[in-house]
Scaffold this motif. Structure first.
Motif, PDB file in Angstrom:
ATOM      1  N   LEU A   1       0.836  -1.192   0.000  1.00  0.00           N
ATOM      2  CA  LEU A   1       0.000   0.000   0.000  1.00  0.00           C
ATOM      3  C   LEU A   1       0.876   1.249   0.000  1.00  0.00           C
ATOM      4  CD1 LEU A   1      -2.657  -1.141   2.637  1.00  0.00           C
ATOM      5  CD2 LEU A   1      -2.383  -1.832   0.240  1.00  0.00           C
TER       6      LEU A   1
ATOM      7  N   GLY B   1       0.095   4.264   0.579  1.00  0.00           N
ATOM      8  CA  GLY B   1      -0.169   5.106   1.738  1.00  0.00           C
ATOM      9  C   GLY B   1      -0.971   6.346   1.403  1.00  0.00           C
ATOM     10  N   THR B   2      -1.377   7.071   2.445  1.00  0.00           N
ATOM     11  CA  THR B   2      -2.247   8.240   2.284  1.00  0.00           C
ATOM     12  C   THR B   2      -1.479   9.545   2.226  1.00  0.00           C
ATOM     13  OG1 THR B   2      -2.524   8.388   4.678  1.00  0.00           O
ATOM     14  CG2 THR B   2      -4.133   7.072   3.474  1.00  0.00           C
TER      15      THR B   2
ATOM     16  N   ARG C   1      -3.429   4.007  -5.278  1.00  0.00           N
ATOM     17  CA  ARG C   1      -4.622   4.636  -4.712  1.00  0.00           C
ATOM     18  C   ARG C   1      -5.698   3.565  -4.531  1.00  0.00           C
ATOM     19  NH1 ARG C   1      -1.289   8.128  -4.518  1.00  0.00           N
ATOM     20  NH2 ARG C   1      -1.470  10.320  -5.196  1.00  0.00           N
TER      21      ARG C   1
ATOM     22  N   GLN D   1      -9.143  -0.581   2.903  1.00  0.00           N
ATOM     23  CA  GLN D   1      -8.912   0.755   3.437  1.00  0.00           C
ATOM     24  C   GLN D   1      -8.727   1.760   2.308  1.00  0.00           C
ATOM     25  OE1 GLN D   1      -4.850  -0.397   5.235  1.00  0.00           O
ATOM     26  NE2 GLN D   1      -4.570   1.762   4.758  1.00  0.00           N
TER      27      GLN D   1
ATOM     28  N   ILE E   1      -7.080   4.565   0.316  1.00  0.00           N
ATOM     29  CA  ILE E   1      -5.700   5.022   0.148  1.00  0.00           C
ATOM     30  C   ILE E   1      -5.722   6.179  -0.841  1.00  0.00           C
ATOM     31  CG2 ILE E   1      -3.360   4.391  -0.538  1.00  0.00           C
ATOM     32  CD1 ILE E   1      -4.120   1.483   0.115  1.00  0.00           C
TER      33      ILE E   1
END
Length: 490
Positions: free
Chosen positions: A193, A195-196, A364, A460, A462
């Motif tokens: 992932l 990440g944000t 994303r 989740q 992202i």
């Protein structure tokens, strides 16, 4: 697995972690504490054999066991001396023994109780070893050198590096002279992932001397022997690295899609920036313009087509041993972009997620609105890419639309953001405005889109939480379709 600077405390808490025992043993080996090192190697089991291609030295292990026995005998002697001193003092107070036999005259050293040998590593702490010259050694922190940082991602599970990832990184570095800063990417199933935020967590510095010796230092604030300014500088460099990776994958995807559609490479970035329907890239900024010649030459070199390029023809003839494959990626382990596959999309109807991928890296993961059974399943490609598909920015399709394989379905914005996460469309894929505008800038026409009833993709969300962290290059002009107002099944 976390690998804090104080590995001794870590193995006390995690005595079954073989990788931690191996790393602790390497620390002791570097500091000349051979017996301690080999005790740790024995505890590391198959990890030692995998890295060293030999069995742990059992004879030193036997010697160490003997040393532990000596320690136990010494502890008992100290206890006996302490008890004797107490008896002598008691007798002195009673006037039974002369003052010349008082404890001060007996030169008794009062010592604290040794560590409990039930914890093997506490037993290690109780033994002092010296080298042949009598100099004591301590495991020293790895300090960052003056060279610019070189980054790569490393998988995390529950915010901790896995044994497999740490071992793979150390094995890769064994015969290279390199210092690598690892940035944590959470792993979920087979996916990493992104990440944000562009700021990936700094995890560890691995340093290799090219002769098989690899050291590591935690960069986590609670463990790192470094100043806040050091970490601040590394974090700023890591953010720039992440932004460049996003620019590179957008260029790579656009160049690849252009070649597939036209049969030739776009020799200049302007060829990707044509008005609709030849708008192969949604947005461009100055760093992308500067990066373009290298990315073009790199992609051509991978296909063996670099001799037809106006870009650097030597790129395809280099290897990582000659230095960075791309000068702009000298800050990336391997000298080439970290994300190596053109972007693709998976839509998971069960979780209402649109996942943007480069290989197994989730760049994303957006929440989307769907139409339940009305949303078709299968494989599509993005055909038309248009700004303001309704002819205005406040229409039902929002500011961006990406049609799926010339069907009546599309990925688009919406003037009903409350429907995101629900099944209220007639089959199209609805997105928040900031999400669809970012996706539009990242993916070219020809991008593969797979829609599934359910998928093993992450749940989740992202996407950058701050507007300034979005992928927002300057919008290429001329991306409306003046000849058509779209009527997708929204």
């Amino acid at each position: 697995m976390r690998m804090p600077h104080d590995l001794k405390s870590y193995v006390q808490k995690h005595p079954d972690n073989q990788m931690a025992w191996y790393l602790l043993g390497k620390d002791y080996e570097r500091s000349g504490q051979t017996a301690k090192a080999n005790y740790c190697f024995e505890r590391s089991g198959g990890v030692y054999e995998a890295f060293e291609h030999s069995k742990a030295p059992a004879q030193v292990w036997i010697e160490y066991q003997h040393k532990l026995m000596q320690l136990e005998q010494q502890r008992k002697k100290q206890q006996f001396k302490r008890r004797s001193a107490a008896i002598m003092l008691w007798l002195l107070l009673l006037g039974i023994v002369p003052s010349a036999m008082a404890p001060d005259a007996m030169n008794i050293d009062v010592v604290t109780e040794p560590a409990d040998e039930s914890s093997p590593e506490q037993g290690l702490e109780s033994i002092d070893y010296t080298d042949e010259q009598g100099a004591a050694h301590e495991s020293e922190a790895v300090e960052a050198g003056p060279e610019p940082p070189v980054f790569t991602g490393i998988p995390l599970i529950n915010d901790e590096i896995t044994d497999e990832a740490a071992g793979r990184m150390m094995n890769q570095l064994r015969h290279t002279d390199a210092t690598i800063i690892t940035l944590g990417l959470e792993q979920e199933n087979e996916f990493l992932l992104w990440g944000t935020s562009p700021a990936k967590p700094l995890m560890y510095q691995f340093r290799s001397n090219g002769e098989g010796e690899v050291t590591s230092q935690s960069l986590l604030p609670e463990w790192c022997k470094c100043t806040p300014d050091d970490l601040k500088g590394l974090s700023a460099s890591a953010i720039e690295w992440g932004q460049k990776e996003e620019q590179a994958i957008a260029l790579r995807s656009a160049i690849t899609a252009y070649k597939q559609l036209n049969g030739v490479y776009p020799e200049r970035i302007e060829q990707l920036m044509k008005p609709f329907p030849n708008n192969h890239i949604g947005g461009v900024n100055s760093p992308m313009r500067e990066l373009y010649p290298e990315m073009l030459g790199y992609i051509q070199s991978l296909a063996g087509d670099y001799r037809d390029s106006e870009s650097d023809p030597t790129i395809g003839e280099r290897s990582s041993e000659d230095g960075p494959l791309l000068p702009s990626f000298e800050d990336t382990y391997g000298g080439e972009p970290y994300m190596k596959e053109a972007l693709s999309i998976i839509v998971n109807k069960e979780t209402h997620r649109l996942t943007l991928l480069s290989g197994s890296i989730v760049l994303r993961n957006y929440e989307v609105g769907l139409g339940g059974n009305k949303t078709p399943e299968g494989d599509f490609v993005i055909s038309d890419k248009v700004v303001n598909p309704n002819g205005r920015s406040d229409g039902e399709f929002g500011t961006r639309g990406m049609q799926l394989s010339d069907t009546d379905y599309a990925i688009h914005g919406t003037n009903d953001p409350g429907s995101i996460g629900l099944d209220e469309s007639l089959g199209c894929i609805r997105m928040h405005q900031e999400d669809v505008e970012e996706l539009f800038a990242l993916v070219p026409p020809g991008t593969q889109v797979t829609i599934k009833d359910s998928a093993n993709t992450p749940t989740q969300i992202i996407a950058p939480e701050q507007a300034g962290d979005r992928f927002q290059p300057e919008l290429v002009p001329g991306q409306t379709n003046p000849d058509k107002i779209y009527h997708w099944l929204n």
